[in-house]
Design a protein around this motif. Sequence first.
Motif, mmCIF file in Angstrom:
data_model
loop_
_atom_site.group_PDB
_atom_site.id
_atom_site.type_symbol
_atom_site.label_atom_id
_atom_site.label_comp_id
_atom_site.label_asym_id
_atom_site.label_seq_id
_atom_site.Cartn_x
_atom_site.Cartn_y
_atom_site.Cartn_z
ATOM 1 N N GLY A 100 -14.867 40.772 -11.960
ATOM 2 C CA GLY A 100 -14.803 42.243 -12.397
ATOM 3 C C GLY A 100 -15.530 43.609 -12.496
ATOM 4 N N THR A 145 -11.384 40.580 -9.477
ATOM 5 C CA THR A 145 -10.611 39.361 -10.268
ATOM 6 C C THR A 145 -10.031 39.772 -11.739
ATOM 7 O OG1 THR A 145 -12.598 38.873 -10.870
ATOM 8 C CG2 THR A 145 -11.693 37.676 -8.314
ATOM 9 N N THR A 146 -10.536 40.899 -11.966
ATOM 10 C CA THR A 146 -9.374 41.740 -13.421
ATOM 11 C C THR A 146 -8.824 42.706 -13.003
ATOM 12 O OG1 THR A 146 -11.691 42.708 -14.083
ATOM 13 C CG2 THR A 146 -11.533 40.071 -15.209
ATOM 14 N N ALA A 147 -8.182 43.259 -14.519
ATOM 15 C CA ALA A 147 -7.196 44.328 -14.379
ATOM 16 C C ALA A 147 -7.798 45.330 -14.826
ATOM 17 C CB ALA A 147 -5.879 43.814 -14.491
ATOM 18 N N PRO A 184 -2.953 40.247 -7.637
ATOM 19 C CA PRO A 184 -2.723 39.660 -8.698
ATOM 20 C C PRO A 184 -2.760 37.852 -8.742
ATOM 21 C CG PRO A 184 -0.642 40.201 -7.577
ATOM 22 C CD PRO A 184 -1.625 40.768 -6.865
ATOM 23 N N THR A 187 -5.475 37.296 -10.962
ATOM 24 C CA THR A 187 -6.040 37.573 -12.311
ATOM 25 C C THR A 187 -4.839 36.668 -12.749
ATOM 26 O OG1 THR A 187 -3.987 39.019 -12.274
ATOM 27 C CG2 THR A 187 -6.058 39.445 -11.601
ATOM 28 N N LEU A 190 -6.491 34.244 -15.337
ATOM 29 C CA LEU A 190 -8.402 34.513 -16.112
ATOM 30 C C LEU A 190 -7.436 34.242 -18.521
ATOM 31 C CD1 LEU A 190 -8.079 38.545 -15.815
ATOM 32 C CD2 LEU A 190 -9.674 36.615 -15.823
ATOM 33 N N THR A 195 -7.980 38.940 -20.387
ATOM 34 C CA THR A 195 -6.944 40.281 -20.181
ATOM 35 C C THR A 195 -6.462 40.575 -20.924
ATOM 36 O OG1 THR A 195 -5.779 38.143 -19.233
ATOM 37 C CG2 THR A 195 -4.174 40.173 -19.713
ATOM 38 N N THR A 198 -10.448 43.590 -20.865
ATOM 39 C CA THR A 198 -10.032 44.264 -19.485
ATOM 40 C C THR A 198 -8.596 45.087 -19.723
ATOM 41 O OG1 THR A 198 -9.123 42.596 -17.958
ATOM 42 C CG2 THR A 198 -10.792 42.693 -18.536
ATOM 43 N N ARG A 246 1.151 40.910 -14.483
ATOM 44 C CA ARG A 246 0.315 40.910 -13.587
ATOM 45 C C ARG A 246 -0.116 41.876 -12.680
ATOM 46 N NH1 ARG A 246 -3.784 38.425 -16.723
ATOM 47 N NH2 ARG A 246 -3.801 36.625 -16.943
ATOM 48 N N LEU A 250 -2.828 45.599 -12.873
ATOM 49 C CA LEU A 250 -3.879 45.343 -11.911
ATOM 50 C C LEU A 250 -3.393 46.708 -10.794
ATOM 51 C CD1 LEU A 250 -6.063 44.302 -10.344
ATOM 52 C CD2 LEU A 250 -4.439 43.488 -8.607
ATOM 53 N N SER A 253 -5.303 49.121 -12.977
ATOM 54 C CA SER A 253 -6.138 49.071 -13.801
ATOM 55 C C SER A 253 -6.607 50.234 -12.477
ATOM 56 C CB SER A 253 -6.685 47.584 -13.503
ATOM 57 O OG SER A 253 -7.788 47.688 -13.128
#
Length: 382
Positions: A100, A145-147, A184, A187, A190, A195, A198, A246, A250, A253
């Motif tokens: 992240g 690894t995160t959105a 994606p 993620t 998560l 989720t 973020t 997902r 992403l 983000s």
Amino acid sequence: MTFDKIYQYNFPTTIRFGAGSSNELPDYLVKNNLSKPLVVTDPTVAQLPFFKKMVESLKAKNISVEVFSDIHKNPVKSDVYKGTDVFDDTKRDSIIGIGGGAAIDVARAILLRINHREDLFKYDDLIGGDVFVTNEVPHFITIPTTAGTGSEVGRSAIIADDVTHQKKILFSPKLLAKIIFADPLLTMELPAFITAATGMDALTHNMEAYIAKMPHPLCEGIALEGISLIHQSLETAVNKPDLESRSKMLIASLMGAIAFQKGLGVVHSLAHPLSSLLDTHHGLANAVNIPYGMEFNIEGFENKFKRIASTLELKEQYGKAVVEYLFDLNSKINIPHKLSAIGVKPEHIETLADLAIADFAHPNNPKPVSREDFKQLYLKAL
């Protein structure tokens, strides 16, 4: 677009987007004659099965991997210095940031420090330090690894002072990744809370960028599409995640991080002190504060809020409806409505207000924010 294919975008960095794109990393390194990457991540990601599998896939190509994961949830200068020592001691040739915002910020700050060895905060963009970023930097790759923060596409890192906790911005176009593998699938596992937090961070980036005072029509168009994608997908991504939700999160983000080149605002200046003082997750801090910050901004900017309401497909297209939407969305994804629910106490308010007025984000807010405004916003949210 379909969500089971890999696409390539260039904006300006090359983005390999789609399910399974991260599997291209070993061949990419081989093709670019890189055999000794420093992989920077956080302590949680370092223990996950996908990460261990990724490291094994690199080793299978005779790539020597050094993992550095000794970082704080809200990164500080000493994290960057420790990572630089590991890069030096193990004679690395490139840096890969996986995770992240915290992990990628530390990776980017290490990237800067490799060939810029004066005090890290000499390069603080807020005091014009970007002019000192003159040397080349190692090859840099990011894998989110995160959105949320979208920092994989960014060219800055936010690092706090270990003692004062004041956040500094390290900035230079040199700090852009050479390539991003936005997968994606990374993620999908998560937890719902991460989720949600973020995802609200990404929404905050897009909303604040859209209304920020600096004119930038390109960023405003991107921000509106980011808001739309989050509206379509966040609730599903939190409560019943699938590849489509997902993937949309992403993309949104990434879009938020591109859009906030235009600037951020009052919500981020409310949120940053919570991370500094109370170690609150940045996304959670934004999530709780965004309805209050957006409400503060409505007067005088009704047309902007009408456009946001339209993008959110709200029946009533005015600012108050946007604020109600944000409270409702927080409820649906189990984000509390009050700061007291995340550990803020009345005795914190004065210190939080001091930190907020000193923060770098609010000068780009569409209207001025005073210390008293910050104090009243914290009290209202308490």
